[in-house]
Design a protein around this motif. Sequence first.
Motif, PDB file in Angstrom:
ATOM      1  N   ARG A   1       0.883  -1.244   0.100  1.00 18.27           N
ATOM      2  CA  ARG A   1       0.089  -0.025  -0.108  1.00 18.27           C
ATOM      3  C   ARG A   1       0.735   1.368  -0.050  1.00 18.27           C
ATOM      4  O   ARG A   1       0.549   2.121  -0.814  1.00 18.27           O
ATOM      5  CB  ARG A   1      -0.926   0.006   1.353  1.00 18.27           C
ATOM      6  CG  ARG A   1      -1.919   0.911   0.915  1.00 18.27           C
ATOM      7  CD  ARG A   1      -3.104   0.915   2.243  1.00 18.27           C
ATOM      8  NE  ARG A   1      -3.556  -0.394   2.124  1.00 18.27           N
ATOM      9  CZ  ARG A   1      -3.395  -1.213   3.556  1.00 18.27           C
ATOM     10  NH1 ARG A   1      -2.907  -1.277   4.445  1.00 18.27           N
ATOM     11  NH2 ARG A   1      -3.992  -2.589   3.473  1.00 18.27           N
TER      12      ARG A   1
ATOM     13  N   GLY B   1       2.406   1.883  -3.211  1.00 17.53           N
ATOM     14  CA  GLY B   1       1.583   2.262  -4.303  1.00 17.53           C
ATOM     15  C   GLY B   1       1.411   3.909  -4.117  1.00 17.53           C
ATOM     16  O   GLY B   1       1.150   4.459  -5.078  1.00 17.53           O
ATOM     17  N   LYS B   2       1.208   4.235  -2.941  1.00 17.10           N
ATOM     18  CA  LYS B   2       1.014   5.547  -2.671  1.00 17.10           C
ATOM     19  C   LYS B   2       2.137   6.352  -2.985  1.00 17.10           C
ATOM     20  O   LYS B   2       1.917   7.373  -3.711  1.00 17.10           O
ATOM     21  CB  LYS B   2       0.846   5.911  -1.146  1.00 17.10           C
ATOM     22  CG  LYS B   2      -0.657   5.570  -0.650  1.00 17.10           C
ATOM     23  CD  LYS B   2      -0.774   5.842   0.894  1.00 17.10           C
ATOM     24  CE  LYS B   2      -1.998   5.310   1.408  1.00 17.10           C
ATOM     25  NZ  LYS B   2      -2.097   5.592   2.971  1.00 17.10           N
ATOM     26  N   SER B   3       3.413   5.991  -2.918  1.00 16.09           N
ATOM     27  CA  SER B   3       4.714   6.492  -3.153  1.00 16.09           C
ATOM     28  C   SER B   3       4.515   6.569  -4.843  1.00 16.09           C
ATOM     29  O   SER B   3       4.994   7.599  -5.377  1.00 16.09           O
ATOM     30  CB  SER B   3       5.989   5.834  -2.792  1.00 16.09           C
ATOM     31  OG  SER B   3       5.902   5.918  -1.547  1.00 16.09           O
ATOM     32  N   ALA B   4       4.420   5.413  -5.602  1.00 17.88           N
ATOM     33  CA  ALA B   4       4.400   5.590  -7.026  1.00 17.88           C
ATOM     34  C   ALA B   4       3.184   6.562  -7.574  1.00 17.88           C
ATOM     35  O   ALA B   4       3.579   7.376  -8.500  1.00 17.88           O
ATOM     36  CB  ALA B   4       3.796   4.195  -7.500  1.00 17.88           C
ATOM     37  N   ARG B   5       2.075   6.788  -7.018  1.00 19.81           N
ATOM     38  CA  ARG B   5       1.045   7.549  -7.312  1.00 19.81           C
ATOM     39  C   ARG B   5       1.460   9.289  -7.005  1.00 19.81           C
ATOM     40  O   ARG B   5       1.387  10.002  -7.924  1.00 19.81           O
ATOM     41  CB  ARG B   5      -0.176   7.517  -6.598  1.00 19.81           C
ATOM     42  CG  ARG B   5      -1.040   6.466  -7.327  1.00 19.81           C
ATOM     43  CD  ARG B   5      -2.546   6.314  -6.660  1.00 19.81           C
ATOM     44  NE  ARG B   5      -2.453   6.166  -5.403  1.00 19.81           N
ATOM     45  CZ  ARG B   5      -2.677   4.926  -4.559  1.00 19.81           C
ATOM     46  NH1 ARG B   5      -2.605   3.936  -5.439  1.00 19.81           N
ATOM     47  NH2 ARG B   5      -2.744   5.101  -3.325  1.00 19.81           N
ATOM     48  N   ILE B   6       2.159   9.294  -6.019  1.00 21.29           N
ATOM     49  CA  ILE B   6       2.695  10.795  -5.827  1.00 21.29           C
ATOM     50  C   ILE B   6       3.917  11.099  -6.742  1.00 21.29           C
ATOM     51  O   ILE B   6       3.748  12.298  -7.227  1.00 21.29           O
ATOM     52  CB  ILE B   6       3.144  10.802  -4.134  1.00 21.29           C
ATOM     53  CG1 ILE B   6       1.901  10.762  -3.532  1.00 21.29           C
ATOM     54  CG2 ILE B   6       3.934  12.312  -4.138  1.00 21.29           C
ATOM     55  CD1 ILE B   6       2.397  10.654  -1.858  1.00 21.29           C
TER      56      ILE B   6
ATOM     57  N   LYS C   1       4.296   9.850  -9.927  1.00 26.86           N
ATOM     58  CA  LYS C   1       3.630  10.163 -11.213  1.00 26.86           C
ATOM     59  C   LYS C   1       2.887  11.557 -11.139  1.00 26.86           C
ATOM     60  O   LYS C   1       3.245  12.581 -12.194  1.00 26.86           O
ATOM     61  CB  LYS C   1       2.798   9.040 -11.354  1.00 26.86           C
ATOM     62  CG  LYS C   1       3.355   7.849 -11.875  1.00 26.86           C
ATOM     63  CD  LYS C   1       2.112   6.826 -12.071  1.00 26.86           C
ATOM     64  CE  LYS C   1       2.721   5.523 -12.558  1.00 26.86           C
ATOM     65  NZ  LYS C   1       1.582   4.420 -12.790  1.00 26.86           N
ATOM     66  N   SER C   2       2.287  11.955 -10.029  1.00 21.19           N
ATOM     67  CA  SER C   2       1.647  13.128 -10.154  1.00 21.19           C
ATOM     68  C   SER C   2       2.708  14.249 -10.173  1.00 21.19           C
ATOM     69  O   SER C   2       2.246  15.351 -10.846  1.00 21.19           O
ATOM     70  CB  SER C   2       0.597  13.230  -9.114  1.00 21.19           C
ATOM     71  OG  SER C   2       1.172  13.394  -7.728  1.00 21.19           O
ATOM     72  N   GLU C   3       3.634  14.382  -9.314  1.00 23.23           N
ATOM     73  CA  GLU C   3       4.693  15.221  -9.334  1.00 23.23           C
ATOM     74  C   GLU C   3       5.322  15.390 -10.706  1.00 23.23           C
ATOM     75  O   GLU C   3       5.842  16.682 -11.204  1.00 23.23           O
ATOM     76  CB  GLU C   3       5.723  15.151  -8.127  1.00 23.23           C
ATOM     77  CG  GLU C   3       4.944  15.391  -6.604  1.00 23.23           C
ATOM     78  CD  GLU C   3       4.506  16.966  -6.583  1.00 23.23           C
ATOM     79  OE1 GLU C   3       5.575  17.846  -6.855  1.00 23.23           O
ATOM     80  OE2 GLU C   3       3.537  16.842  -5.895  1.00 23.23           O
TER      81      GLU C   3
ATOM     82  N   ARG D   1       4.236  14.589 -13.603  1.00 25.66           N
ATOM     83  CA  ARG D   1       3.397  15.344 -14.584  1.00 25.66           C
ATOM     84  C   ARG D   1       3.032  16.936 -14.187  1.00 25.66           C
ATOM     85  O   ARG D   1       3.158  17.568 -15.242  1.00 25.66           O
ATOM     86  CB  ARG D   1       1.703  14.884 -14.069  1.00 25.66           C
ATOM     87  CG  ARG D   1       1.634  13.475 -15.143  1.00 25.66           C
ATOM     88  CD  ARG D   1       0.139  12.950 -15.108  1.00 25.66           C
ATOM     89  NE  ARG D   1       0.110  11.698 -14.906  1.00 25.66           N
ATOM     90  CZ  ARG D   1      -0.302  11.019 -14.121  1.00 25.66           C
ATOM     91  NH1 ARG D   1      -1.100  11.634 -13.191  1.00 25.66           N
ATOM     92  NH2 ARG D   1      -0.287   9.567 -13.941  1.00 25.66           N
TER      93      ARG D   1
END
Length: 91
Positions: free
Chosen positions: A28, A31-36, A38-40, A42
């Motif tokens: 978990r 996954g949160k780290s990967a989402r953060i 990716k958003s940064e 972008r």
Amino acid sequence: MFGIGELAIILIVVILLLGAKRLPDLARSAGKSARILKSEARAMKADSASASGPDAVPGAQYSVRPGEPTTPRDAGPTTPRDPEGRPPTAP
């Protein structure tokens, strides 16, 4: 890369080392780290695209278009020079 057998052995070793209870929390947080991340990435890409014009060189502060002077407009007048490029001498 790794085959299926090597990945299975690595997964078994990870489960044994970390324990089955901590594995979902670890997944978990990964996954949160990967989402953060990716958003940064972008956001940085969007910021750099909006900050530079269509013909600007990445990393350059100013872009020079063909036919424009290369000196800044607020630099003031330049020292007059003679036809051979030397500054004038004092009288």
